[in-house]
Scaffold this active site. Sequence first.
Site, PDB file in Angstrom:
ATOM      1  N   TRP A 156      43.422  40.692  45.694  1.00  0.00           N
ATOM      2  CA  TRP A 156      44.348  41.614  46.365  1.00  0.00           C
ATOM      3  C   TRP A 156      44.063  41.741  47.849  1.00  0.00           C
ATOM      4  CZ3 TRP A 156      47.971  42.218  43.028  1.00  0.00           C
ATOM      5  CH2 TRP A 156      47.692  42.442  41.684  1.00  0.00           C
ATOM      6  N   GLU A 363      43.695  51.033  49.079  1.00  0.00           N
ATOM      7  CA  GLU A 363      42.637  51.762  49.803  1.00  0.00           C
ATOM      8  C   GLU A 363      42.228  53.051  49.078  1.00  0.00           C
ATOM      9  OE1 GLU A 363      42.559  51.773  54.042  1.00  0.00           O
ATOM     10  OE2 GLU A 363      43.881  50.038  54.122  1.00  0.00           O
TER      11      GLU A 363
END
Length: 379
Positions: A156, A363
């Site tokens: 990712w 995140e």
Amino acid sequence: MNFELNENQKMITQMVRDFAEKEIKPNMKKWDDEEIFPIETMKKMGELGLLGIYLPEEYGGSGFSYLEYSTALMELGKVCGGIGLSVAAHNSLCTGHIYYHGNEEQKKKYLPKLASGEFIGAWGLTEPNTGSDAMRMKTVAKKDGNHWVINGAKNWITHGLSGDVAVVLVRTGDLLDSNGITAFIIEKGTPGFSAVKIGDKFGVRASETAELIFDNVRVHESQVIGEVGQGFKQAMQILDGGRISIAALSCGVARGAYESAVKYSKEREQFGQPISNFQAIAFKLADMATEVEAAELLTFQAADLKNRKQNLTKQGAFAKYFASEVAVKCGNEAMQIMGGYGYTKEYPAEKFLRDARLMTIGEGTSEIQKVVISREILK
Ligand SMILES: Cc1cc2nc3c(=O)[nH]c(=O)nc-3n(C[C@H](O)[C@H](O)[C@H](O)COP(=O)(O)OP(=O)(O)OC[C@H]3O[C@@H](n4cnc5c(N)ncnc54)[C@H](O)[C@@H]3O)c2cc1C
């Protein structure tokens, strides 16, 4: 406290708006449909100073603060969450890691190229089997003379394929040892270092995502950022700052969805009147307006703490958690307000909703933000 945008923020708002009108809006449907990462557009943003926006001028940056950086991402988010994500990842993660933790030689070597857009930056923490639980990462580096040999994979990773340089977090010590992870700078083309694009994403489709593969990648010890074993602590600090960028981007996506819903509700007539006359619709807009404003205030609060070099773990998580959930809510409500039209790609709501969905995951998921917040408030 002054809640007005400063002069630089006003200037950046206009600059990004003009750029988006000319360079992003005409192309974004194609980029989204075909999952194209527009690298030339990224480079043009480098020319505008958006790829080194908070770097000092001595490293080729624009010398602005996190307030201006947040403002730029808010404007980009109103137009295309995918482009915004790429700008956020480039600035906050790769560039930020080298700027905040690199030595002078590394800063001089990489930052001017990253700021100008000559180099696109990637940052690799996540692995196929370790996302939220990054400490269990399996990618390892073993010392061999004055080199390190890296083996493993990262998943990712934004710009993993097109990026010219990547900062990668790798295990150099024992499993679960917070002093057992080290950050390395790795350049594209290093033997054994390759990437595979991850396709078919739900949203942020103009932002490239890839898997990184390390097959006996030899990296000179001069490419270690900071001290060996300090990578995990560095990464946590980088993510504190990165959360401001995802919060800002979420605010932009939320505001974009909200504004498109206001416009549609004034134009669309049912029962002989604009649907905005119905309280059920007007109250949805009132909720969206209030929550977007609150998300922006939380984001600017976290940005202000960052500017003043204060601890922002809690406020960064507040901003990221709240703003990303507001973005999803606004995308969803905009689609509801647009009815059947909102369910098609001809109207903007569905893209806002798809792009917003990433914001609660990347995140640090919303659940992880709540882990961070609860840990902070229960200290
Ligand atoms: C488009 C995109 C771009 C990305 N870019 C980057 C990049 O550039 N660099 C990078 O390093 N990573 C990147 N990521 C990875 C991203 O940060 C991770 O996907 C994210 O951290 C979540 O990890 P995971 O996907 O492995 O989910 P998991 O960690 O497996 O989580 C799955 C679910 O379990 C929940 N969960 C996990 N642990 C807990 C817990 N302790 N308590 C409660 N719930 C929990 C999560 O909230 C989630 O709902 C990107 C991801 C995407 C989709």
